[in-house]
Design a protein around this motif. Structure first.
Motif, PDB file in Angstrom:
ATOM      1  N   THR A  36       9.342  -1.004   0.187  1.00 26.71           N
ATOM      2  CA  THR A  36       8.072  -1.395   0.806  1.00 26.71           C
ATOM      3  C   THR A  36       6.961  -1.297  -0.225  1.00 26.71           C
ATOM      4  OG1 THR A  36       8.905  -0.394   2.825  1.00 26.71           O
ATOM      5  CG2 THR A  36       6.582  -0.920   2.797  1.00 26.71           C
ATOM      6  N   ILE A  37       6.036  -2.235  -0.172  1.00 22.86           N
ATOM      7  CA  ILE A  37       4.889  -2.207  -1.079  1.00 22.86           C
ATOM      8  C   ILE A  37       3.645  -1.962  -0.222  1.00 22.86           C
ATOM      9  CG2 ILE A  37       3.560  -3.554  -2.781  1.00 22.86           C
ATOM     10  CD1 ILE A  37       6.913  -4.857  -2.257  1.00 22.86           C
ATOM     11  N   GLU A  38       2.883  -0.926  -0.586  1.00 21.90           N
ATOM     12  CA  GLU A  38       1.705  -0.536   0.204  1.00 21.90           C
ATOM     13  C   GLU A  38       0.440  -0.946  -0.538  1.00 21.90           C
ATOM     14  OE1 GLU A  38       2.477   1.239   2.967  1.00 21.90           O
ATOM     15  OE2 GLU A  38       4.441   2.144   2.499  1.00 21.90           O
ATOM     16  N   ILE A  39      -0.343  -1.809   0.120  1.00 21.65           N
ATOM     17  CA  ILE A  39      -1.616  -2.236  -0.459  1.00 21.65           C
ATOM     18  C   ILE A  39      -2.702  -1.871   0.539  1.00 21.65           C
ATOM     19  CG2 ILE A  39      -2.922  -4.187  -1.409  1.00 21.65           C
ATOM     20  CD1 ILE A  39      -0.281  -5.569  -1.943  1.00 21.65           C
ATOM     21  N   GLY A  40      -3.452  -0.791   0.233  1.00 18.75           N
ATOM     22  CA  GLY A  40      -4.443  -0.296   1.190  1.00 18.75           C
ATOM     23  C   GLY A  40      -3.733   0.013   2.499  1.00 18.75           C
ATOM     24  N   PRO A  41      -4.286  -0.468   3.629  1.00 21.26           N
ATOM     25  CA  PRO A  41      -3.661  -0.149   4.923  1.00 21.26           C
ATOM     26  C   PRO A  41      -2.452  -1.039   5.223  1.00 21.26           C
ATOM     27  CG  PRO A  41      -5.644  -1.462   5.237  1.00 21.26           C
ATOM     28  CD  PRO A  41      -5.523  -1.236   3.759  1.00 21.26           C
ATOM     29  N   LYS A  42      -2.218  -2.025   4.355  1.00 26.17           N
ATOM     30  CA  LYS A  42      -1.153  -3.005   4.640  1.00 26.17           C
ATOM     31  C   LYS A  42       0.169  -2.632   3.986  1.00 26.17           C
ATOM     32  CE  LYS A  42      -1.700  -7.802   5.371  1.00 26.17           C
ATOM     33  NZ  LYS A  42      -2.161  -9.082   4.842  1.00 26.17           N
ATOM     34  N   SER A  43       1.257  -2.812   4.746  1.00 22.53           N
ATOM     35  CA  SER A  43       2.595  -2.538   4.256  1.00 22.53           C
ATOM     36  C   SER A  43       3.369  -3.849   4.154  1.00 22.53           C
ATOM     37  CB  SER A  43       3.309  -1.666   5.288  1.00 22.53           C
ATOM     38  OG  SER A  43       3.659  -0.455   4.742  1.00 22.53           O
ATOM     39  N   PHE A  44       3.894  -4.156   2.985  1.00 20.47           N
ATOM     40  CA  PHE A  44       4.705  -5.365   2.817  1.00 20.47           C
ATOM     41  C   PHE A  44       6.169  -4.958   2.674  1.00 20.47           C
ATOM     42  CE2 PHE A  44       1.480  -8.663   2.066  1.00 20.47           C
ATOM     43  CZ  PHE A  44       0.358  -7.888   1.839  1.00 20.47           C
ATOM     44  N   VAL A  45       6.964  -5.305   3.665  1.00 19.49           N
ATOM     45  CA  VAL A  45       8.395  -4.980   3.612  1.00 19.49           C
ATOM     46  C   VAL A  45       9.100  -6.071   2.803  1.00 19.49           C
ATOM     47  CG1 VAL A  45      10.476  -4.557   4.974  1.00 19.49           C
ATOM     48  CG2 VAL A  45       8.244  -3.841   5.853  1.00 19.49           C
ATOM     49  N   ASP A  46       9.845  -5.641   1.798  1.00 14.94           N
ATOM     50  CA  ASP A  46      10.459  -6.596   0.864  1.00 14.94           C
ATOM     51  C   ASP A  46      11.767  -7.167   1.434  1.00 14.94           C
ATOM     52  OD1 ASP A  46      10.924  -8.058  -1.431  1.00 14.94           O
ATOM     53  OD2 ASP A  46      11.640  -6.343  -2.611  1.00 14.94           O
ATOM     54  N   ASP A  47      11.646  -7.861   2.561  1.00 13.55           N
ATOM     55  CA  ASP A  47      12.836  -8.480   3.148  1.00 13.55           C
ATOM     56  C   ASP A  47      12.680  -9.997   3.140  1.00 13.55           C
ATOM     57  OD1 ASP A  47      11.078  -9.024   5.198  1.00 13.55           O
ATOM     58  OD2 ASP A  47      11.943  -7.563   6.589  1.00 13.55           O
TER      59      ASP A  47
ATOM     60  N   ALA B  78      -6.504  -9.194  -5.024  1.00 14.81           N
ATOM     61  CA  ALA B  78      -7.762  -8.977  -4.307  1.00 14.81           C
ATOM     62  C   ALA B  78      -8.084  -7.490  -4.116  1.00 14.81           C
ATOM     63  CB  ALA B  78      -7.693  -9.668  -2.946  1.00 14.81           C
ATOM     64  N   HIS B  79      -7.056  -6.649  -4.167  1.00 17.26           N
ATOM     65  CA  HIS B  79      -7.249  -5.237  -3.836  1.00 17.26           C
ATOM     66  C   HIS B  79      -7.723  -4.424  -5.037  1.00 17.26           C
ATOM     67  CE1 HIS B  79      -6.573  -1.694  -1.350  1.00 17.26           C
ATOM     68  NE2 HIS B  79      -6.058  -1.110  -2.419  1.00 17.26           N
ATOM     69  N   LYS B  80      -8.732  -3.591  -4.802  1.00 15.09           N
ATOM     70  CA  LYS B  80      -9.280  -2.830  -5.932  1.00 15.09           C
ATOM     71  C   LYS B  80      -8.703  -1.409  -6.014  1.00 15.09           C
ATOM     72  CE  LYS B  80     -11.778  -6.064  -7.620  1.00 15.09           C
ATOM     73  NZ  LYS B  80     -10.573  -6.947  -7.549  1.00 15.09           N
ATOM     74  N   GLY B  81      -8.329  -0.857  -4.889  1.00 12.23           N
ATOM     75  CA  GLY B  81      -7.891   0.548  -4.863  1.00 12.23           C
ATOM     76  C   GLY B  81      -6.445   0.743  -5.282  1.00 12.23           C
ATOM     77  N   LYS B  82      -5.936   1.918  -4.950  1.00  9.48           N
ATOM     78  CA  LYS B  82      -4.580   2.275  -5.336  1.00  9.48           C
ATOM     79  C   LYS B  82      -3.533   1.523  -4.501  1.00  9.48           C
ATOM     80  CE  LYS B  82      -1.587   6.174  -6.002  1.00  9.48           C
ATOM     81  NZ  LYS B  82      -0.774   5.328  -6.879  1.00  9.48           N
TER      82      LYS B  82
END
Ligand code: X90
Length: 276
Positions: A27-38, A52-56
């Motif tokens: 899973t890749i976590e970008i801010g509050p969003k979780s992208f499941v690599d399926d 687009a994301h600036k944070g961790k």
């Protein structure tokens, strides 16, 4: 024998024609969003969210439950994971395997630490599938797969190590190597399954030259090659053509990386798995 091959999504293998196969997603976590690599992941959406994301941002390995789901109900399972040196994926698979064997006496799960990732894992998955077509005892199949794994290699060319460094996967001093525009590092998966730098190059031609030199030094003789890329098909195809110029007829394939490898290889990154 009810046989199944299982791997994690860093292999970029979502399905395997004509074989029982399952893929446990990272899973890749970008801010509050979780992208499941399926299979449902839109890799372009992932990479534009990253831009687009600036944070961790971070990644997470599949847990025991995800592995157990991937094992399903098979009697014999070969499970191939990303290097245990860079991810908890292998450990989670080992825990799941022990639990699976305890709950189903007589069944077997062999977990192979690929000491690598991406296209080298694809080579291992395909070899497991070829071996499974032969009437081999499970232990012999495992031995032959391990022998093959010692003959495959992984190289990569990256323009940024930002995500690898900020997630603590490589030494920050290495990250500084590619801070300058146009600089790429060529690296490899070491025998211990760690990221090792082979050279620092500038320009596409020099990068391709360095990859080919290294393949030659590692005794590449025209065997199977898989090249995956993050938004860099021209570069991947240029490498394929350079390999074919030196080893005519070699079975070289090019394809896009899925989520996990795109996240760590970053824009323009290239991974090369090959047989020696
Ligand atoms: O969260 C997690 O458990 C996943 C961590 C994965 C870290 C490494 C991924 C590497 C992907 C980048 C270049 C290849 C390096 C291979 C060195 C063995 C691809």
């Amino acid at each position: 024998m009810d046989f199944k091959i299982v791997a994690d999504s860093s292999s970029d293998v979502l399905a395997l024609q004509g074989a029982a196969y399952a893929c446990a997603p990272l899973t890749i976590e970008i801010g509050p969003k979780s992208f499941v690599d399926d299979a449902s992941l839109d890799v372009d959406e992932l990479t534009s969210s990253l831009r687009a994301h600036k944070g961790k941002t971070s990644t997470a390995c599949p847990g025991t439950a995800a592995w157990l789901e991937a094992f399903g109900d098979a009697e014999r399972i070969v499970c191939i994971t990303i290097t245990s040196k860079l991810s908890g994926t292998y450990n989670a698979a080992k825990v799941a395997a022990r639990e699976y064997e305890e709950h189903h006496p007589g069944r077997r799960v062999f977990v192979l630490d690929s000491l690598s990732t991406g296209p080298e894992m694809r080579l291992l998955i395909e070899r497991a599938e070829t071996l499974a077509r032969q009437p081999l005892p499970f232990d012999v199949l495992i031995e032959q797969l391990q022998t093959y794994a010692r003959q495959t290699r992984l190289l990569f060319a990256l323009s940024s190590l930002h995500n690898l460094v900020s997630n603590g996967r490589v030494n920050p001093a290495l990250g500084a190597l590619v801070g300058l525009l146009g600089i790429r590092v060529v690296g490899r998966a070491s025998e211990q399954g760690e990221l090792e730098i082979v050279s620092k190059t500038r320009g596409e031609k020099k990068t391709l030259g360095s990859i080919l030199d290294h393949m030659r030094a590692e005794q590449y003789h025209g065997g199977k090659v898989y090249i995956t890329h993050c938004h860099n098909e021209p570069f991947a195809c240029a490498l394929r053509d350079a390999i074919l110029a030196d080893w005519p007829g070699a079975p070289v394939s090019v394809g896009p990386a899925r989520g996990l490898c795109s996240y760590y290889a970053e824009e323009g990154g290239l991974l090369v798995g090959y047989e020696t």
